[in-house]
Design an enzyme around this catalytic site. Structure first.
Site: not given
Length: 346
Positions: A142, A155
């Protein structure tokens, strides 16, 4: 490889979202697919889609936070489908919450799934690929691996850790002159079901930070990365802007996200405090239904990424220079727009 197959791929987090779209992408190109996830309904539905393409599917319900379970899953998949050619680490969980309200157990759980799950999957893949001196490991990353945002600290930290782990592994493979390849696909915001079932303490329902892309765009990027020798693949201009912006002006990004990063992650619809979440157990089975690949943002999601098209046609080094230029231009433009705003903190 047998029965006319293009190969064998293992995909974690295969029951929904990016993983589900990736299952479809590989099966459509002739791969037999080993499917790993917790949700049995989604896994069984994904397996049916593989078989509709005329390919073999083997389902292994598994929590990737359990290293022994991951290794057993790899062994069972090879016994059923044959030698693994591609391993895609994709499984994840998250918590939307201010850090001050997070618990130690929540940090531990997100780390075990979203980071250590990648480590365990990579180890199982390496045990098989290194002796054969072939194979590809794809880490689904990501832009948040480079630029953290508020309200998703666990996260973001896990995604950062994946980069650190993968960089070390890549160095070792190069040192060993191994033909095993490892690559990372850095994703932008994607329209997946996770925003419907993520654990959240936000006042309003969670959403991906726009611009939002459909999971098929992510699946195409993963498939490309599995078949081309690229160190990283960046998907979406927003990912480029975040990654390059963090390298050039991280302090500016801190202030920008402090101002905009809270509202951009929420819809205008109030959050149901009693809504089920998937942090500890799946919400898509048993009996919970199949959530598929798409989330609830179809009307806002883009089904095409011009940057991905460039990635697929331009050599990696040239593309990196283009990305740096675009990211720098975007950062300068954003900085100029914000230049008149008063900062109250250093």
């Amino acid at each position: 490889m047998s029965n006319g197959s293009s190969g064998v791929v293992v995909i974690t987090g295969a029951s929904a979202g990016i993983g589900r779209a990736t299952v479809r992408r590989f099966a459509a190109d002739g791969y037999d697919v080993g499917l790993i996830a917790r949700g049995k309904d989604g896994l069984n539905a994904a397996a049916s889609e593989v078989m509709q393409e005329g390919r073999r599917a083997f389902v292994v319900p598994c929590d990737v936070a359990d290293a022994e379970a991951v290794e057993n899953a790899a062994e069972r998949i090879e016994n059923e489908l044959g030698q693994i050619d591609v391993w895609v680490n994709n499984a994840m969980v998250s918590v939307f919450s201010p850090i001050a309200e997070m618990t130690a157990d929540e940090f531990k759980r997100v780390t075990e799934v979203t980071y250590l799950g990648y480590v365990y999957g990579t180890l199982s893949a390496l045990r098989r690929m290194r002796s054969r001196n072939r194979g590809t490991i794809v880490q689904v990353g990501s832009a948040l691996a480079y630029r953290s945002i508020p309200l998703q600290s666990a996260y973001c930290a896990a995604k950062h850790a994946i980069i650190g782990f993968t960089d070390s592994l890549r160095c070792e493979l190069i040192h060993d002159q191994s033909d095993v390849h490892v690559t990372v696909v850095e994703m932008p915001a994607v329209n997946t079901p996770q925003f419907s079932w993520v654990k959240s303490r936000l006042p309003n329902k969670a959403q991906p930070v726009p611009p939002i892309f459909q999971p098929e765009v992510a699946a195409d990027a993963i498939y490309f990365a599995a078949h081309h020798c690229r160190r990283e693949v960046w998907v979406g201009y927003s990912a480029v802007k975040a990654i390059i912006g963090q390298k050039i002006a991280p302090g500016f990004a801190d202030h920008y996200l402090a101002k905009n990063g809270f509202v951009s992650q929420q819809t205008s619809e109030p959050q149901d405090a009693d809504a089920p979440h998937n942090l500890w157990s799946p919400v898509d089975g048993p009996g919970g239904g199949d959530y598929g690949a798409h989330g609830s943002f179809d009307e806002r999601a883009r089904s095409y990424s011009p940057l991905l098209s460039l990635v697929e046609t331009i050599p990696g080094r040239q593309l990196t220079m283009i990305g740096v230029g675009l990211g720098f231009a975007a950062l300068v433009g954003t900085s100029l727009l914000a230049s008149n705003s008063k900062r109250t903190r250093c």
